[in-house]
Motif scaffolding. Structure first.
Motif, PDB file in Angstrom:
ATOM      1  N   GLY A 134      19.989   6.505  22.438  1.00 40.89           N
ATOM      2  CA  GLY A 134      20.402   5.472  21.489  1.00 40.89           C
ATOM      3  C   GLY A 134      19.888   5.666  20.077  1.00 40.89           C
ATOM      4  O   GLY A 134      20.395   5.064  19.135  1.00 40.89           O
ATOM      5  N   THR A 135      18.881   6.524  19.899  1.00 42.41           N
ATOM      6  CA  THR A 135      18.381   6.811  18.549  1.00 42.41           C
ATOM      7  C   THR A 135      19.131   7.986  17.928  1.00 42.41           C
ATOM      8  O   THR A 135      18.774   8.433  16.849  1.00 42.41           O
ATOM      9  CB  THR A 135      16.865   7.135  18.571  1.00 42.41           C
ATOM     10  OG1 THR A 135      16.674   8.366  19.255  1.00 42.41           O
ATOM     11  CG2 THR A 135      16.064   6.020  19.213  1.00 42.41           C
ATOM     12  N   MET A 136      20.140   8.490  18.636  1.00 39.14           N
ATOM     13  CA  MET A 136      20.978   9.621  18.204  1.00 39.14           C
ATOM     14  C   MET A 136      20.233  10.947  18.275  1.00 39.14           C
ATOM     15  O   MET A 136      20.639  11.920  17.654  1.00 39.14           O
ATOM     16  CB  MET A 136      21.543   9.407  16.786  1.00 39.14           C
ATOM     17  CG  MET A 136      22.283   8.101  16.624  1.00 39.14           C
ATOM     18  SD  MET A 136      23.684   7.975  17.719  1.00 39.14           S
ATOM     19  CE  MET A 136      24.869   8.931  16.839  1.00 39.14           C
ATOM     20  N   CYS A 137      19.148  10.995  19.040  1.00 40.25           N
ATOM     21  CA  CYS A 137      18.403  12.235  19.219  1.00 40.25           C
ATOM     22  C   CYS A 137      18.756  12.845  20.570  1.00 40.25           C
ATOM     23  O   CYS A 137      18.880  12.143  21.568  1.00 40.25           O
ATOM     24  CB  CYS A 137      16.899  11.977  19.160  1.00 40.25           C
ATOM     25  SG  CYS A 137      16.374  11.465  17.516  1.00 40.25           S
ATOM     26  N   ARG A 138      18.891  14.151  20.577  1.00 38.20           N
ATOM     27  CA  ARG A 138      19.281  14.844  21.798  1.00 38.20           C
ATOM     28  C   ARG A 138      18.125  14.887  22.780  1.00 38.20           C
ATOM     29  O   ARG A 138      16.973  15.089  22.408  1.00 38.20           O
ATOM     30  CB  ARG A 138      19.726  16.265  21.476  1.00 38.20           C
ATOM     31  CG  ARG A 138      20.153  17.006  22.716  1.00 38.20           C
ATOM     32  CD  ARG A 138      20.830  18.300  22.400  1.00 38.20           C
ATOM     33  NE  ARG A 138      20.884  19.076  23.618  1.00 38.20           N
ATOM     34  CZ  ARG A 138      20.844  20.367  23.678  1.00 38.20           C
ATOM     35  NH1 ARG A 138      20.777  21.071  22.568  1.00 38.20           N
ATOM     36  NH2 ARG A 138      20.887  20.994  24.825  1.00 38.20           N
ATOM     37  N   ARG A 139      18.468  14.694  24.032  1.00 36.60           N
ATOM     38  CA  ARG A 139      17.489  14.848  25.099  1.00 36.60           C
ATOM     39  C   ARG A 139      17.521  16.293  25.555  1.00 36.60           C
ATOM     40  O   ARG A 139      18.578  16.849  25.785  1.00 36.60           O
ATOM     41  CB  ARG A 139      17.832  13.938  26.282  1.00 36.60           C
ATOM     42  CG  ARG A 139      17.664  12.494  25.958  1.00 36.60           C
ATOM     43  CD  ARG A 139      17.871  11.667  27.172  1.00 36.60           C
ATOM     44  NE  ARG A 139      17.632  10.280  26.850  1.00 36.60           N
ATOM     45  CZ  ARG A 139      17.858   9.299  27.679  1.00 36.60           C
ATOM     46  NH1 ARG A 139      18.328   9.540  28.881  1.00 36.60           N
ATOM     47  NH2 ARG A 139      17.612   8.066  27.316  1.00 36.60           N
ATOM     48  N   TYR A 140      16.349  16.880  25.682  1.00 34.72           N
ATOM     49  CA  TYR A 140      16.245  18.249  26.172  1.00 34.72           C
ATOM     50  C   TYR A 140      15.678  18.212  27.574  1.00 34.72           C
ATOM     51  O   TYR A 140      14.762  17.445  27.863  1.00 34.72           O
ATOM     52  CB  TYR A 140      15.359  19.096  25.257  1.00 34.72           C
ATOM     53  CG  TYR A 140      16.053  19.444  23.972  1.00 34.72           C
ATOM     54  CD1 TYR A 140      16.832  20.578  23.880  1.00 34.72           C
ATOM     55  CD2 TYR A 140      15.964  18.606  22.865  1.00 34.72           C
ATOM     56  CE1 TYR A 140      17.501  20.896  22.707  1.00 34.72           C
ATOM     57  CE2 TYR A 140      16.629  18.913  21.695  1.00 34.72           C
ATOM     58  CZ  TYR A 140      17.385  20.065  21.624  1.00 34.72           C
ATOM     59  OH  TYR A 140      18.049  20.368  20.466  1.00 34.72           O
ATOM     60  N   TYR A 141      16.221  19.032  28.434  1.00 36.97           N
ATOM     61  CA  TYR A 141      15.811  19.080  29.828  1.00 36.97           C
ATOM     62  C   TYR A 141      15.455  20.508  30.181  1.00 36.97           C
ATOM     63  O   TYR A 141      15.863  21.446  29.518  1.00 36.97           O
ATOM     64  CB  TYR A 141      16.968  18.655  30.745  1.00 36.97           C
ATOM     65  CG  TYR A 141      17.529  17.302  30.427  1.00 36.97           C
ATOM     66  CD1 TYR A 141      16.944  16.156  30.927  1.00 36.97           C
ATOM     67  CD2 TYR A 141      18.654  17.173  29.620  1.00 36.97           C
ATOM     68  CE1 TYR A 141      17.463  14.910  30.648  1.00 36.97           C
ATOM     69  CE2 TYR A 141      19.182  15.925  29.338  1.00 36.97           C
ATOM     70  CZ  TYR A 141      18.580  14.803  29.856  1.00 36.97           C
ATOM     71  OH  TYR A 141      19.091  13.576  29.577  1.00 36.97           O
ATOM     72  N   TYR A 142      14.732  20.651  31.247  1.00 41.98           N
ATOM     73  CA  TYR A 142      14.547  21.965  31.827  1.00 41.98           C
ATOM     74  C   TYR A 142      14.537  21.796  33.330  1.00 41.98           C
ATOM     75  O   TYR A 142      14.234  20.729  33.858  1.00 41.98           O
ATOM     76  CB  TYR A 142      13.284  22.647  31.310  1.00 41.98           C
ATOM     77  CG  TYR A 142      11.988  22.000  31.726  1.00 41.98           C
ATOM     78  CD1 TYR A 142      11.322  22.417  32.870  1.00 41.98           C
ATOM     79  CD2 TYR A 142      11.425  20.970  30.980  1.00 41.98           C
ATOM     80  CE1 TYR A 142      10.139  21.826  33.254  1.00 41.98           C
ATOM     81  CE2 TYR A 142      10.245  20.377  31.350  1.00 41.98           C
ATOM     82  CZ  TYR A 142       9.605  20.811  32.489  1.00 41.98           C
ATOM     83  OH  TYR A 142       8.435  20.229  32.869  1.00 41.98           O
TER      84      TYR A 142
END
Length: 163
Positions: A134-142
Motif C-alpha cells: 500500500g505504500t507503493m513499495c515493491r515486496r522482495y521475496y526469496y
C-alpha cells in the motif's frame, strides 16, 4: 575553407530537423490503430478480499482471444523457480479471472488489501508477478528451498519476505 564547411553542415542539420517534423516523414511511427496489439504487462489492484478470484484487464483477455488457457502459471519474481498453477475462468463477456490456486499464491506472497500486483506475460501461459504494498513499495521475496517440483499447491509454503 574548413570553417565554411562546418558552418554549412551545422545549418543544414538544423533546417533538416525542422522540416522533418510533422511533414509525413517515413521515420514517424505508424498510427496506433495499425500497431499490433501486444499486452505483456499490467496491474491489478487489490481493493476487495485478496483471496477471492481476481479479474484481469479485459484488454489482456482480448489479447488471448482464441487461445484462452484453462490455467496459467504464476512465478513470483525473485522467489525461485516455483510455478504456481492457477485455474482461469472466462465469463463469455470478455473477462478473465484468476481462480482456484490464486488463494494459495496470495497467502504465500502476502497479497493483502491495498496491494498492487504487477503481472508480466512471459508466453506459454506463464505470468511473472511482483507485489507492491500500500505504500507503493515493491515486496522482495526469496525462496528457501530449491526443489519445489514435487510440492502440491495445497501445501502453502510462503516465500520468505525479509523485513
Amino acid at each position: 575553407m574548413a570553417s565554411t564547411s562546418r558552418t554549412r553542415t551545422g545549418r543544414g542539420r538544423g533546417r533538416g530537423r525542422g522540416r522533418g517534423r510533422g511533414s509525413g516523414s517515413s521515420s514517424l511511427p505508424p498510427p496506433p490503430s495499425t500497431l499490433p496489439l501486444i499486452i505483456e504487462e499490467f496491474f491489478i489492484i487489490v481493493y476487495e478480499d485478496p483471496l477471492v478470484k481476481k479479474a484481469l484487464p479485459k484488454k489482456f483477455a482480448g489479447y488471448l482471444d482464441g487461445q484462452e488457457p484453462a490455467k496459467v502459471y504464476l512465478r513470483a519474481a525473485d522467489c525461485g523457480p516455483r510455478l504456481w498453477t492457477v485455474e482461469v475462468l472466462f465469463d463469455g463477456q470478455g473477462r478473465m479471472y484468476l481462480d482456484k490456486g490464486w488463494e494459495n499464491f496470495a497467502i504465500a506472497h502476502g497479497v493483502d488489501f491495498g496491494c498492487y500486483v504487477h503481472l508480466k506475460y512471459e508466453g506459454d501461459d506463464v505470468l511473472t508477478v511482483k507485489v507492491f504494498d500500500g505504500t507503493m513499495c515493491r515486496r522482495y521475496y526469496y525462496s528457501d528451498d530449491e526443489d519445489t517440483d514435487d510440492e502440491s499447491d495445497d501445501d502453502v509454503k510462503p516465500c520468505i519476505h525479509p523485513l
